[in-house]
Each structure stands twice: as structure tokens, then as C-alpha cells.
Design an enzyme around this catalytic site. Structure first.
Site, mmCIF file in Angstrom:
data_model
loop_
_atom_site.group_PDB
_atom_site.id
_atom_site.type_symbol
_atom_site.label_atom_id
_atom_site.label_comp_id
_atom_site.label_asym_id
_atom_site.label_seq_id
_atom_site.Cartn_x
_atom_site.Cartn_y
_atom_site.Cartn_z
ATOM 1 N N HIS A 133 0.762 -1.281 0.126
ATOM 2 C CA HIS A 133 -0.087 0.038 0.023
ATOM 3 C C HIS A 133 0.819 1.281 -0.059
ATOM 4 C CE1 HIS A 133 -2.643 3.212 1.514
ATOM 5 N NE2 HIS A 133 -3.976 2.341 0.784
ATOM 6 N N GLU A 135 0.746 4.244 1.430
ATOM 7 C CA GLU A 135 0.978 4.893 2.465
ATOM 8 C C GLU A 135 2.186 4.050 3.309
ATOM 9 O OE1 GLU A 135 -2.499 5.418 5.403
ATOM 10 O OE2 GLU A 135 -1.033 5.323 6.800
ATOM 11 N N SER A 232 -8.229 1.247 0.708
ATOM 12 C CA SER A 232 -8.123 0.260 1.813
ATOM 13 C C SER A 232 -9.198 0.598 2.779
ATOM 14 C CB SER A 232 -6.587 0.583 2.523
ATOM 15 O OG SER A 232 -6.413 0.039 3.908
#
Ligand code: SF4
Length: 329
Positions: A133, A135, A232
Site C-alpha cells: 500500500h 501509505e 483500503s
């Protein structure tokens, strides 16, 4: 839950809060303002927020989305998405003489700062999050030598640290609260001296949307979550709905992805949306349901939200300068 008859009451439970969080709102407005201020093209590294509709709408207005900074022509303007970037990305942008606007959500920046501080104190940082992901890639980049990713409770057995008395856990902002607590529990069993983050890393918006969907889950035969597959927090809402007892739950980008068959035998439909989803898409789902007899809409309210973030500082500076120039004219 019997088969639906003509007399089966049909109702919709609509989660509140749902949709846009303060970080997404700010990032989307930042792209729009940048286009107004500097004109097209404004390059955006990665999807500004994980929503197909938002990205397509901004593309039509002149934003160009790229995967890597290297794709942005030298000297151009590039915006970094709400998910945050590693320091190396800022360095690459500086090398290419790009004018950067950083739309990283302040709540992601907060986690970056925590990572930097604990790394400086030479802690091992266990970052709970989903591998790959954006982030997580950005946060890990703040202290790659100190951070180990823990992708769920089943990953805990593999985690090794240098000194079990100097370990802290941090997390991605958009995880399932319950699953994260399970992971933390397993980590604490393994490392009893594990320190928790100074404040919640899972953000207020993720938490509130999960609380609302939990409240409606047990009463809903079906929960429709509006959101993109790569979002997400939206994917988590489906899991939370099912965990709370919903008969079924699906993620759709918009009303045209709903399958009529899902309504079979269903009298109560829960509706919510992820933090990157504009309300117009939820309106479309409600209209679709209303056409099929689901006209009663009850709000399931879990929290009030009033957080607003100011625009990225580079943009505020230029907007202020322009306002000053106009006043001087
Ligand atoms: S979901 Fe949370 S962390 Fe992500 S942009 Fe929204 S407020 Fe920020």
C-alpha cells in the site's frame, strides 16, 4: 430471513458519517485549486485519493496522473497524493527541479513524524499495515532500517527485533480497528515491553466509518459499500459489515455495479461509503435502491465530524501571493 414478498418492508440504513474525510476533501480541492492557479497540466504522483470517479473527474479538468516522479517533465508542477511519500521522492523531485505541492494528509504526516522520532531513538518500529500500500511504502521510507512491516496477526510469528526492550508499533491510518488490536495483542505476547504509538494512528475517519457500519451490520441483510477496490478503508468496511453480522456485503464503485440478484430475500439494505468517495455516488446508489422499492431511508449515526484541514502550504502561499497582487492592482 424469508423470501421477499410484496408485503416485505424494505428500508435502507444509511451510515453517518460516510464518504469524504478531511484529508481527501483537502487533497481533491488542492488539485482543483492548483489547476485554477497554475493552469493545466498539473501532474499528480499516484491517484490523489483511491477513487476512480475522482481521478477521472480531475483528469478531465487537466490533471495528469503518473506513477513515478521520473515521468514528470523537468520544471513542472507535481502534487503528491494524500497517502504520503518517502523522503526519497522529495529528493527525486528536487533533482528534476519540480515544483512540488504535498497533499499528504496531516494524519499520515503525523505517523511519518512518529516513525522518524522512534528511529532517532533507535527503536525497532513494527509498522502494522498492508504490504504494497502506498501509505506503508511512504512511511517505511522515513526509516527503512528501523521499520518492519507486520501485515496482520498471522505475520507476527515471523517478526524479529534487535532488542525486545526497545520496540514500538505504529500503523497505517486506514486499517480495521479490531484486526489491528488483534495484531497488537499477538505482538505484545511476543514482545511484552512493546510500546504503543503516542496517539491513534488509525485515523478518526476510518474509525467513525467502521463504528457506523458496525451499528447497522446486525440489522442489515445486505450492506453496500461504495468505494474503489484499491481503497483500503473501503475494503475494510465490507469486512467490518460482515463481522458485525450483515447477511452479505459488497464493494461497488457506483450503482451500475450492483447486481439485482443481491436483493433477493433482502428487506434491509445498509449503505455506506469509504473516505475517498464523493456523495454523488452514494446518491446514485440510493436512487437505484429507491427505484426497487427501497424508499425508506433511516440514518444510522455514529459520530459528528467537524475536522477540516487547511490546503497544502505551497498552494496557500501562492494563493495568498495572487490575492495580494490583485489587491495591489
Ligand atoms: S482516511 Fe484518514 S488518514 Fe486517510 S486521508 Fe482521510 S483523514 Fe487522512
Amino acid at each position: 430471513m424469508g423470501r421477499m414478498t410484496a408485503t416485505t418492508p424494505r428500508r435502507v440504513l444509511l451510515a453517518a458519517p460516510r464518504g469524504y474525510c478531511a484529508g481527501v476533501d483537502r487533497a481533491v480541492i488542492a488539485v482543483e485549486k492548483a489547476l485554477e492557479q497554475y493552469g493545466s497540466p498539473v501532474y499528480v504522483r499516484h491517484e490523489i485519493v483511491h477513487n476512480k470517479y475522482v481521478v477521472q473527474t480531475l483528469e478531465k479538468k487537466g490533471a495528469i496522473f503518473v506513477e513515478e516522479t521520473a515521468e514528470v517533465p523537468e520544471g513542472s508542477i507535481v502534487m503528491f497524493s494524500a497517502h504520503g511519500v518517502a523522503p526519497t521522492v522529495h529528493e527525486e523531485a528536487a533533482e528534476r527541479k519540480l515544483a512540488t505541492i504535498d497533499a499528504t494528509c496531516p494524519l499520515v504526516t503525523k505517523v511519518h513524524k512518529e516513525a522518524v522520532r522512534f528511529a532517532q531513538d533507535d527503536f525497532d518500529i513494527l509498522l502494522i499495515g498492508h504490504e504494497g500500500h502506498e501509505e506503508v511504502i511512504g512511511t517505511s521510507g522515513e526509516a527503512p532500517d528501523h521499520i518492519t512491516l507486520v501485515d496482520g496477526p498471522e505475520d507476527v510469528a515471523n517478526v524479529e527485533v534487535r532488542d525486545p526492550s526497545r520496540v514500538v508499533w505504529l500503523s497505517q491510518t486506514t486499517l480495521s480497528v479490531d484486526e489491528t488490536m488483534e495484531t497488537v495483542g499477538a505482538l505484545k505476547e511476543k514482545f511484552p515491553l512493546l510500546i504503543s504509538p503516542p496517539s491513534d494512528d488509525i485515523c478518526y475517519a476510518t474509525q467513525n466509518r467502521q463504528i457506523a457500519v458496525k451499528q447497522m451490520g446486525a440489522d442489515a441483510d445486505l450492506v453496500i459499500v461504495v468505494g474503489s477496490k484499491n481503497s483500503s478503508n473501503s475494503v475494510r468496511l465490507v469486512e467490518v459489515a460482515l463481522g458485525a453480522g450483515a447477511g452479505a456485503s459488497y464493494l461497488v464503485d457506483a450503482a451500475d455495479e450492483i447486481d439485482e440478484a443481491w436483493l433477493e430475500g433482502v428487506s434491509t439494505v445498509g449503505v455506506t461509503s469509504g473516505a475517498s468517495v464523493p456523495e454523488v455516488l452514494v446518491d446514485g446508489v440510493l436512487a437505484w435502491l429507491s427505484e426497487r422499492g427501497f424508499e425508506d431511508v433511516e440514518i444510522v449515526k455514529a459520530a459528528e465530524e467537524s475536522i477540516v484541514f487547511s490546503l497544502p502550504k505551497e498552494l496557500r502561499r501562492d494563493l495568498r501571493a495572487e490575492a495580494a497582487a490583485l489587491t495591489a492592482e
